[in-house]
Each structure stands twice: as structure tokens, then as C-alpha cells.
Motif scaffolding. Structure first.
Motif, PDB file in Angstrom:
ATOM      1  N   MET A 106       1.726  -1.526  -9.185  1.00  0.00           N
ATOM      2  CA  MET A 106       0.579  -2.033  -9.920  1.00  0.00           C
ATOM      3  C   MET A 106       0.071  -1.026 -10.933  1.00  0.00           C
ATOM      4  O   MET A 106      -0.380  -1.394 -12.013  1.00  0.00           O
ATOM      5  N   ASP A 107       0.160   0.268 -10.605  1.00  0.00           N
ATOM      6  CA  ASP A 107      -0.369   1.292 -11.497  1.00  0.00           C
ATOM      7  C   ASP A 107       0.388   1.370 -12.816  1.00  0.00           C
ATOM      8  O   ASP A 107      -0.108   1.940 -13.787  1.00  0.00           O
TER       9      ASP A 107
ATOM     10  N   VAL B 113      -1.368  -2.444 -17.056  1.00  0.00           N
ATOM     11  CA  VAL B 113      -2.789  -2.417 -17.377  1.00  0.00           C
ATOM     12  C   VAL B 113      -3.533  -3.111 -16.243  1.00  0.00           C
ATOM     13  O   VAL B 113      -2.936  -3.826 -15.435  1.00  0.00           O
ATOM     14  N   ASP B 114      -4.828  -2.928 -16.172  1.00  0.00           N
ATOM     15  CA  ASP B 114      -5.610  -3.524 -15.089  1.00  0.00           C
ATOM     16  C   ASP B 114      -5.502  -5.043 -15.152  1.00  0.00           C
ATOM     17  O   ASP B 114      -5.976  -5.674 -16.085  1.00  0.00           O
ATOM     18  N   GLY B 115      -4.862  -5.615 -14.132  1.00  0.00           N
ATOM     19  CA  GLY B 115      -4.651  -7.061 -14.125  1.00  0.00           C
ATOM     20  C   GLY B 115      -5.501  -7.804 -13.119  1.00  0.00           C
ATOM     21  O   GLY B 115      -5.249  -8.992 -12.874  1.00  0.00           O
ATOM     22  N   HIS B 116      -6.502  -7.155 -12.560  1.00  0.00           N
ATOM     23  CA  HIS B 116      -7.354  -7.868 -11.613  1.00  0.00           C
ATOM     24  C   HIS B 116      -8.047  -9.029 -12.318  1.00  0.00           C
ATOM     25  O   HIS B 116      -8.606  -8.876 -13.403  1.00  0.00           O
TER      26      HIS B 116
ATOM     27  N   TYR C  27      -6.416 -11.577 -13.463  1.00  0.00           N
ATOM     28  CA  TYR C  27      -5.453 -12.223 -14.360  1.00  0.00           C
ATOM     29  C   TYR C  27      -4.392 -12.898 -13.517  1.00  0.00           C
ATOM     30  O   TYR C  27      -3.554 -12.237 -12.893  1.00  0.00           O
TER      31      TYR C  27
ATOM     32  N   HIS D  32       1.928   0.216 -19.124  1.00  0.00           N
ATOM     33  CA  HIS D  32       1.453   1.273 -20.024  1.00  0.00           C
ATOM     34  C   HIS D  32       2.594   1.759 -20.916  1.00  0.00           C
ATOM     35  O   HIS D  32       2.384   2.087 -22.088  1.00  0.00           O
TER      36      HIS D  32
ATOM     37  N   TRP E  75       0.556  -7.103 -10.548  1.00  0.00           N
ATOM     38  CA  TRP E  75      -0.758  -6.475 -10.680  1.00  0.00           C
ATOM     39  C   TRP E  75      -1.821  -7.131  -9.792  1.00  0.00           C
ATOM     40  O   TRP E  75      -2.944  -6.646  -9.725  1.00  0.00           O
ATOM     41  N   ASN E  76      -1.501  -8.219  -9.146  1.00  0.00           N
ATOM     42  CA  ASN E  76      -2.485  -8.915  -8.319  1.00  0.00           C
ATOM     43  C   ASN E  76      -2.481  -8.377  -6.888  1.00  0.00           C
ATOM     44  O   ASN E  76      -1.478  -7.862  -6.404  1.00  0.00           O
TER      45      ASN E  76
ATOM     46  N   ASP F 270      -7.871 -10.532  -5.675  1.00  0.00           N
ATOM     47  CA  ASP F 270      -7.762 -11.693  -6.556  1.00  0.00           C
ATOM     48  C   ASP F 270      -7.794 -12.990  -5.751  1.00  0.00           C
ATOM     49  O   ASP F 270      -8.414 -13.979  -6.163  1.00  0.00           O
TER      50      ASP F 270
END
Length: 341
Positions: A1-2, A5-8, A10, A21, A326-327, A331
């Protein structure tokens, strides 16, 4: 996940993936080069070849059987143009238009498109069926198709196969090997910028398809193919290449490099685990797929999620919630809380 980009919040990888990134850095660097007047087509060509190799690793076929382009519909159109007059094509009801419309557009020469229920696709092929075309994962519902059964049925009647992997590659373990042709746009689960697509071709398909979109990039030697009238095309799948959308490729290669380094089976377990957690939380039957769909004819559920800052999508009267790298459980909890209201 890191890596992303911040996908919380989404939950729309089925609409468009999020960048890593590394993808953003590659695209920003490319923009800086362009802004400084350093446009190098040879460098972009190298990126295309790197992307071709990486995509081959993801779907399990060698690079020489992969063509590059920008849109799946244009690639499907090459297949449609190769069908004989009067040929029958079988597709599932409600499949994505990029693998349906190119065949419907051949009606002027008698090409017939027969649409059947998805669950009956494998049993609906006949001796006069020339081609069966479908998406491995259905866009509107997220259903994972039993593609092996369709391939087996097609072989029984002598029909060729075209499978769209756009909603599968990058989250579901897939191989392009069993199919005559696959098409994949990389901007969804593969998390590339829009404008990078791939077509895989079997040895048989390389023989019967014609490069109707041939341009300079389909040449055996790209830089010796800029002007006519002589034409010498590549011997392998590159003869189906179209000129690349240059500025999409730095980001695409970074995205594909990241995806190729991951265990797709783990990605599928992660996505379906979160999806099943959500259906459990809202009291719905488990779907065990990366895309959870819920009837939402009025769009009220989608509107409520958007008002809560959650990004989802709606298709064909259904709410779509897609879980990817990213979830996490937060979420699931956020969506369940909104839907409970």
C-alpha cells in the motif's frame, strides 16, 4: 500500500487505477524533460519495449506475441475487420462496448453479432460461429467468467476466441496463453496512465489477422519506416503496433514494473477478502470478486458515498465498489456505515 498514493476512500479501480509514487515521479520527470525541450523518441521507444516485456510477464506470454496501442476498441476492430463476410460473432449480454461495437460496425458486410446470456455463453456456440468475444471480468457486475469453459467450447466448434483482460489483469491471476487474441487497457487494475493498451496474439492469430492499422511503428525497422511507398512490416506481433502515446509510457512502465513484482494471487485474496467483509457487514450474499455490485437504480447509494467523501462508480443501475492494493478494512467500515444509513 505504501507504494501508492493515499487511496483510502478510493474504491474505483474498475474505473481507473491510482498511481504509485514511482509512476508519478516518472511522469513528472518526463514533463520536465519535455518542458526543457528534450523530447527523445528513441527513449520513448525503449520504454515501449520495456512495457511490452513487463506486460508479458504479467499475462504469461513472450514479448514477440504482444502488440501495443492506445485503445482496446481499436485493437478489437483489427479482429473484426479480419472476419469473413457473413461471419457470426457471439458475445455475452451487456458486455463492454469496446468488444461489441467493432463487430456490430461490420454489419454492412453481413457480419452477425449474436448476444446471449453470460451463463449460457459456452453452450451457445455453433458450428457456424466464427468468433466468441467476452471480458474475463464483467465491467458492469464484476463477475469472473469461466473462461476455460468458453475456450473449450470454442475449440469444439472451431471458433476463435477474443478475451478482454482489462478488468482482470493486475488483480486476478490471468494468462493470455489460451486465447487467440486478448486486449487489455492498462489504466485500470494495472494502474498505468490512460493511453497504453496491449493485444496478445496466438501463432494462429498472427497468421490470419491483417495489420489494417499499420503505420510507421509497425515497421520491421521503425526508423526506416517513416516514409512510403515501400512497406516492410515486423515479422512478429509488432506489425500490429500503432504509434505510442509517448507521454503515457514513462508512467506505464513504472506501474507495470511494480505490478510485475507482486504476487497477483495475493492481490486477489486481498481484494476479495475486503469485498466479502463488506457484503458480510451489509448483510448481502458474498460475491467473492474484487468488484462488489449492489442494485442502485436511483443512484442514491452512490450519491451518499460521494457525499461522505468515498469514490465509487455506478454502471447499469448498480453501485460498483472495487477493492485494490491501497484499500484496507477502514474502507470497508466506512462504506458499510454509509450504506447502513
Amino acid at each position: 500500500m505504501d507504494s501508492f498514493v493515499d487511496g483510502h476512500g478510493y474504491l474505483a479501480a474498475c474505473t481507473a487505477g491510482l498511481p504509485t509514487h514511482g509512476t508519478l515521479a516518472a511522469m513528472r520527470s518526463d514533463l520536465d524533460l519535455w518542458g526543457g525541450g528534450h523530447v527523445d523518441p528513441v527513449r520513448y521507444g525503449g520504454l515501449v519495449e520495456a512495457g511490452r516485456e513487463l506486460f508479458g510477464q504479467v499475462v504469461g506470454v513472450p514479448a514477440e506475441r504482444i502488440a501495443t496501442g492506445s485503445q482496446t476498441s481499436a485493437m478489437t476492430a483489427v479482429v473484426a475487420a479480419a472476419l469473413p463476410d457473413g461471419a457470426e460473432v457471439v458475445v455475452p449480454d451487456g458486455d463492454f462496448s469496446s468488444i461489441v461495437f467493432p463487430f456490430l460496425a461490420q454489419a454492412h458486410r453481413g457480419v452477425r453479432v449474436r448476444s446471449v446470456p453470460l451463463q449460457a455463453l459456452a453452450t451457445s456456440l455453433r458450428s457456424d460461429t466464427a468468433l466468441v468475444a467476452w471480458s474475463a471480468v464483467q465491467s458492469a457486475t464484476g463477475v469472473v467468467v469461466d473462461s476455460a469453459a468458453i475456450v473449450a467450447a470454442a475449440r469444439m466448434v472451431g471458433a476463435r476466441t477474443l478475451c478482454d483482460l482489462t478488468q482482470a489483469a493486475g488483480v486476478l491471476p490471468v494468462s493470455a496463453e489460451p486465447y487467440d487474441v486478448t486486449v487489455t487497457h492498462a489504466y485500470k487494475w494495472l494502474c498505468a496512465p490512460r493511453g497504453v493498451a496491449f493485444m496478445t496474439l496466438s501463432d494462429d492469430a498472427l497468421g490470419w489477422l491483417r495489420p489494417t492499422q499499420a503505420g510507421w511503428y509497425a515497421g520491421a525497422d521503425v526508423w526506416a519506416s517513416c516514409y512510403g511507398p515501400a512497406m516492410r512490416l515486423a515479422d512478429d506481433a509488432r506489425r500490429f503496433d500503432v504509434s505510442p502515446a509517448w507521454q503515457a509510457w514513462p508512467g506505464a512502465v513504472a506501474a507495470l514494473r511494480h505490478v510485475a513484482s507482486l504476487d497477483t494471487a495475493s492481490a486477489w485474496r486481498h481484494a476479495t477478502g475486503l469485498a466479502d467483509r463488506l457484503t458480510d457487514a451489509i448483510g448481502s450474499a458474498r460475491q467473492t470478486q474484487a468488484i462488489v455490485t449492489i442494485p442502485d437504480a436511483s443512484g442514491s447509494a452512490l450519491a451518499a458515498l460521494r457525499a461522505a467523501g468515498i469514490t465509487a462508480s455506478g454502471r447499469a443501475g448498480r453501485l460498483r465498489l472495487a477493492f485494490h492494493h491501497w484499500n484496507d478494512e477502514s474502507d470497508v467500515d466506512a462504506v458499510a456505515a454509509v450504506l447502513a444509513r
